[in-house]
Design an enzyme around this catalytic site. Structure first.
Site, PDB file in Angstrom:
ATOM      1  N   LYS A  54      56.490  56.912 -91.423  1.00  0.00           N
ATOM      2  CA  LYS A  54      57.622  56.706 -90.544  1.00  0.00           C
ATOM      3  C   LYS A  54      58.957  56.815 -91.276  1.00  0.00           C
ATOM      4  CE  LYS A  54      55.152  53.085 -87.999  1.00  0.00           C
ATOM      5  NZ  LYS A  54      55.158  51.617 -87.745  1.00  0.00           N
ATOM      6  N   GLU A 110      61.045  63.745 -97.047  1.00  0.00           N
ATOM      7  CA  GLU A 110      60.622  62.379 -97.405  1.00  0.00           C
ATOM      8  C   GLU A 110      61.847  61.480 -97.523  1.00  0.00           C
ATOM      9  OE1 GLU A 110      58.404  60.306 -97.609  1.00  0.00           O
ATOM     10  OE2 GLU A 110      56.573  60.959 -98.598  1.00  0.00           O
ATOM     11  N   ASP A 111      61.686  60.230 -97.136  1.00  0.00           N
ATOM     12  CA  ASP A 111      62.776  59.281 -97.375  1.00  0.00           C
ATOM     13  C   ASP A 111      62.827  58.903 -98.843  1.00  0.00           C
ATOM     14  OD1 ASP A 111      60.287  58.081 -96.933  1.00  0.00           O
ATOM     15  OD2 ASP A 111      61.166  56.152 -96.451  1.00  0.00           O
ATOM     16  N   VAL A 113      60.555  59.115-102.764  1.00  0.00           N
ATOM     17  CA  VAL A 113      59.419  59.392-103.647  1.00  0.00           C
ATOM     18  C   VAL A 113      59.495  58.340-104.739  1.00  0.00           C
ATOM     19  CG1 VAL A 113      58.361  61.027-105.224  1.00  0.00           C
ATOM     20  CG2 VAL A 113      59.437  61.848-103.121  1.00  0.00           C
ATOM     21  N   ASP A 114      58.434  57.539-104.817  1.00  0.00           N
ATOM     22  CA  ASP A 114      58.430  56.433-105.781  1.00  0.00           C
ATOM     23  C   ASP A 114      57.438  56.758-106.890  1.00  0.00           C
ATOM     24  OD1 ASP A 114      58.242  54.072-107.167  1.00  0.00           O
ATOM     25  OD2 ASP A 114      58.034  52.792-105.432  1.00  0.00           O
ATOM     26  N   ASP A 184      61.392  50.525 -94.959  1.00  0.00           N
ATOM     27  CA  ASP A 184      61.054  49.197 -94.450  1.00  0.00           C
ATOM     28  C   ASP A 184      60.504  48.283 -95.521  1.00  0.00           C
ATOM     29  OD1 ASP A 184      58.495  50.579 -94.779  1.00  0.00           O
ATOM     30  OD2 ASP A 184      57.625  48.941 -93.609  1.00  0.00           O
TER      31      ASP A 184
HETATM   32  C1  PRP Z   1      56.714  55.267 -98.232  1.00  0.00           C
HETATM   33  C2  PRP Z   1      57.682  56.420 -98.184  1.00  0.00           C
HETATM   34  C3  PRP Z   1      56.928  57.546 -98.848  1.00  0.00           C
HETATM   35  C4  PRP Z   1      56.046  56.821 -99.832  1.00  0.00           C
HETATM   36  C5  PRP Z   1      56.588  56.993-101.236  1.00  0.00           C
HETATM   37  O1  PRP Z   1      55.796  55.364 -97.175  1.00  0.00           O
HETATM   38  O2  PRP Z   1      58.050  56.725 -96.863  1.00  0.00           O
HETATM   39  O3  PRP Z   1      56.157  58.291 -97.934  1.00  0.00           O
HETATM   40  O4  PRP Z   1      56.052  55.429 -99.465  1.00  0.00           O
HETATM   41  O5  PRP Z   1      55.880  56.238-102.184  1.00  0.00           O
HETATM   42  P1  PRP Z   1      54.972  56.882-103.333  1.00  0.00           P
HETATM   43  O6  PRP Z   1      55.775  57.947-104.000  1.00  0.00           O
HETATM   44  O7  PRP Z   1      54.698  55.720-104.249  1.00  0.00           O
HETATM   45  O8  PRP Z   1      53.703  57.407-102.704  1.00  0.00           O
HETATM   46  P2  PRP Z   1      54.881  54.138 -96.682  1.00  0.00           P
HETATM   47  O9  PRP Z   1      53.486  54.293 -97.173  1.00  0.00           O
HETATM   48  O10 PRP Z   1      55.564  52.846 -97.018  1.00  0.00           O
HETATM   49  O11 PRP Z   1      54.864  54.374 -95.125  1.00  0.00           O
HETATM   50  P3  PRP Z   1      56.139  54.440 -94.121  1.00  0.00           P
HETATM   51  O12 PRP Z   1      56.808  55.766 -94.351  1.00  0.00           O
HETATM   52  O13 PRP Z   1      55.524  54.333 -92.767  1.00  0.00           O
HETATM   53  O14 PRP Z   1      57.055  53.285 -94.454  1.00  0.00           O
END
Ligand code: PRP
Length: 219
Positions: A54, A110-111, A113-114, A184
């Site tokens: 989302k 993407e919002d 990238v962690d 979120d």
């Molecule tokens: C968040 C965000 C990315 C992802 C990044 O999604 O929107 O898609 O985490 O993190 P990473 O690089 O460690 O994989 P989340 O799983 O929280 O779902 P959401 O988008 O519904 O909040």
């Protein structure tokens, strides 16, 4: 002016990291850069803008309005954090794009990238989809080091590996848990028009089950 949430909202958003105006300015810049790139590459052909829900919904809505291109908008739903602040490491695909991506130019939005786990999984999926090209635009990029290591391993800045750095990045983000503008914590705060850090400790009404002692560690 951004609200001063420091004292007013214990357990909620704390310091503002990117204001509404800063976000708007950067999104406009990204829109111009992306439009120039695809116009040179594609002429009149359309681009599939594929939002990862989302989190990307606010950013994508602003970004597509800053694009001077023919676009088709599609979504994919991927989740790995659930109610937690730490990635589970398993990316669940809850919804795949309805339209065929075969032969199409795809811009994944993407919002944030962690750790890169979600992006890596999506790169594999998109490689299997037969898309003609896949580029990534991420508003926020955290684990820059992971991408640098990958590039060093491949001996080049831009690699074809699953962890290659997104072509467009809004901001290299601080290593803090961020909320707002689509991001979120346990489904809270996505609606905020700015991006803020999450105040610690998290208050009981938004705390994830089982995370009573754990301060936010990741996105
Ligand atoms: C968040 C965000 C990315 C992802 C990044 O999604 O929107 O898609 O985490 O993190 P990473 O690089 O460690 O994989 P989340 O799983 O929280 O779902 P959401 O988008 O519904 O909040």
């Amino acid at each position: 002016m951004e609200p001063d949430t420091r004292e007013a909202n214990p357990g909620g958003p704390a310091g503002v990291v990117y204001t509404r105006d800063e976000l708007a300015r950067r999104v406009e810049e990204l829109g111009r850069e992306i439009s120039a790139f695809y116009r040179r590459k594609l002429g009149d052909e359309s681009v599939v803008v594929l939002g990862v829900l989302k989190g990307s919904f606010v950013f994508l809505a602003d970004l597509v309005r800053a694009l001077d291109l023919r676009v088709q908008i599609e979504f994919i739903v991927a989740s790995s954090y659930g109610d937690s602040t730490v990635t589970s490491g398993v990316v669940e695909l809850l919804y795949e794009p309805a339209a065929s991506l075969e032969g199409r130019h795809v811009l994944l939005v993407e919002d944030i990238v962690d750790t890169g786990t979600t992006l890596e999984r999506l790169h594999v999926l998109l490689a299997e989809s037969g898309a003609r090209s896949v580029e990534v635009c991420a508003l926020l990029l955290k684990e820059v080091e992971a991408f640098e290591e990958e590039a060093r391993r491949e001996g080049s800045e831009a690699t074809d590996g699953p962890l290659r750095r997104p072509r467009w990045v809004g901001f290299d983000a601080p290593d803090e848990f961020l909320v707002g503008y689509g991001l979120d914590y346990s489904e809270n705060f996505r609606h905020l028009p700015y991006i803020a850090t999450l105040k610690e400790p998290v208050s009981p009404d938004v705390r994830a089950p089982g995370s009573e002692q754990a301060p936010p560690e990741g996105q």
